[in-house]
Design a protein around this motif. Sequence first.
Motif, PDB file in Angstrom:
ATOM      1  N   ASP A 129       0.840  -1.202   0.000  1.00  0.00           N
ATOM      2  CA  ASP A 129       0.000   0.000   0.000  1.00  0.00           C
ATOM      3  C   ASP A 129       0.879   1.258   0.000  1.00  0.00           C
ATOM      4  O   ASP A 129       1.852   1.328   0.757  1.00  0.00           O
ATOM      5  N   PRO A 130       0.555   2.246  -0.839  1.00  0.00           N
ATOM      6  CA  PRO A 130       1.365   3.478  -0.864  1.00  0.00           C
ATOM      7  C   PRO A 130       1.461   4.161   0.501  1.00  0.00           C
ATOM      8  O   PRO A 130       2.476   4.790   0.804  1.00  0.00           O
TER       9      PRO A 130
ATOM     10  N   ASN B 272       5.054  -1.958  -6.611  1.00  0.00           N
ATOM     11  CA  ASN B 272       5.305  -1.967  -5.172  1.00  0.00           C
ATOM     12  C   ASN B 272       5.513  -3.364  -4.587  1.00  0.00           C
ATOM     13  O   ASN B 272       5.750  -3.497  -3.403  1.00  0.00           O
ATOM     14  N   GLU B 273       5.436  -4.409  -5.417  1.00  0.00           N
ATOM     15  CA  GLU B 273       5.513  -5.763  -4.873  1.00  0.00           C
ATOM     16  C   GLU B 273       6.885  -6.093  -4.296  1.00  0.00           C
ATOM     17  O   GLU B 273       6.987  -6.738  -3.248  1.00  0.00           O
ATOM     18  N   SER B 274       7.959  -5.646  -4.934  1.00  0.00           N
ATOM     19  CA  SER B 274       9.293  -5.945  -4.411  1.00  0.00           C
ATOM     20  C   SER B 274       9.475  -5.350  -3.023  1.00  0.00           C
ATOM     21  O   SER B 274       9.917  -6.028  -2.098  1.00  0.00           O
TER      22      SER B 274
ATOM     23  N   GLN C  64      -7.138  -4.111  13.501  1.00  0.00           N
ATOM     24  CA  GLN C  64      -6.317  -2.934  13.236  1.00  0.00           C
ATOM     25  C   GLN C  64      -5.334  -3.315  12.139  1.00  0.00           C
ATOM     26  O   GLN C  64      -4.801  -4.428  12.132  1.00  0.00           O
ATOM     27  N   SER C  65      -5.107  -2.403  11.207  1.00  0.00           N
ATOM     28  CA  SER C  65      -4.137  -2.687  10.146  1.00  0.00           C
ATOM     29  C   SER C  65      -2.737  -2.297  10.620  1.00  0.00           C
ATOM     30  O   SER C  65      -2.569  -1.515  11.556  1.00  0.00           O
ATOM     31  N   PHE C  66      -1.742  -2.841   9.944  1.00  0.00           N
ATOM     32  CA  PHE C  66      -0.360  -2.493  10.262  1.00  0.00           C
ATOM     33  C   PHE C  66      -0.137  -1.002  10.026  1.00  0.00           C
ATOM     34  O   PHE C  66       0.509  -0.332  10.831  1.00  0.00           O
ATOM     35  N   LEU C  67      -0.712  -0.481   8.947  1.00  0.00           N
ATOM     36  CA  LEU C  67      -0.602   0.948   8.650  1.00  0.00           C
ATOM     37  C   LEU C  67      -1.168   1.785   9.791  1.00  0.00           C
ATOM     38  O   LEU C  67      -0.562   2.781  10.199  1.00  0.00           O
TER      39      LEU C  67
END
Length: 196
Positions: free
Chosen positions: A46-47, A72-74, A125-128
């Motif tokens: 995610d950006p 963004n996968e790498s 809760q998300s990591f972000l």
Amino acid sequence: AMTLIMLREQNAHGFEVFLLKRHEQNIFMGGNFVYPGGRLDKGDGDPGIIALSRGISTDQARQILGETNPENESLAYWIAGIRELFEEAGILLAYTRDGQLLSIDNDDMGQRFTLHREALQKGQQSFLQIVKEEGLTLALDKCFYYAHWITPEARNVRFDARFFIARNVPGQEASPDAKETTEGVWLSPAEALAKN
């Protein structure tokens, strides 16, 4: 998938690795000792979480992995490694607002991060959200790419996994999550192989 190998200096003669014992009822490698890790989640690329990461760029990640993944996968492999390490071992590789590596130095802070860990595992809760709420920046520069392995064909469950190495974080104690993993140990590589 990805795996993160945590290392710590034991003495002048070598180092130890952190291993978690997978729950006996786990379909893949149940009862075995493994490094923290897991599958990439959509949120890992995610950006928003990328904007709260430092130490390696998307282009650098692609060059290091030597792959032509989507944009963004790498970089998501590094982020997934940090997230999985937090979920499974309770260690969060991140910088605080003042640029220091996160150290959990009091009981109140320890309890807060324990609650974050549980909420992340339960999908509450998300990591972000955790990273934003705590004012952190993920320390991608503390994770070093090591290898790319694919589970042997003889296994009924297979993974295409990237392996990373990171040094143990002072001020944080690794521990199993008591869900996917039931025990955590620090061993020298020689001890781990002998006990396998």
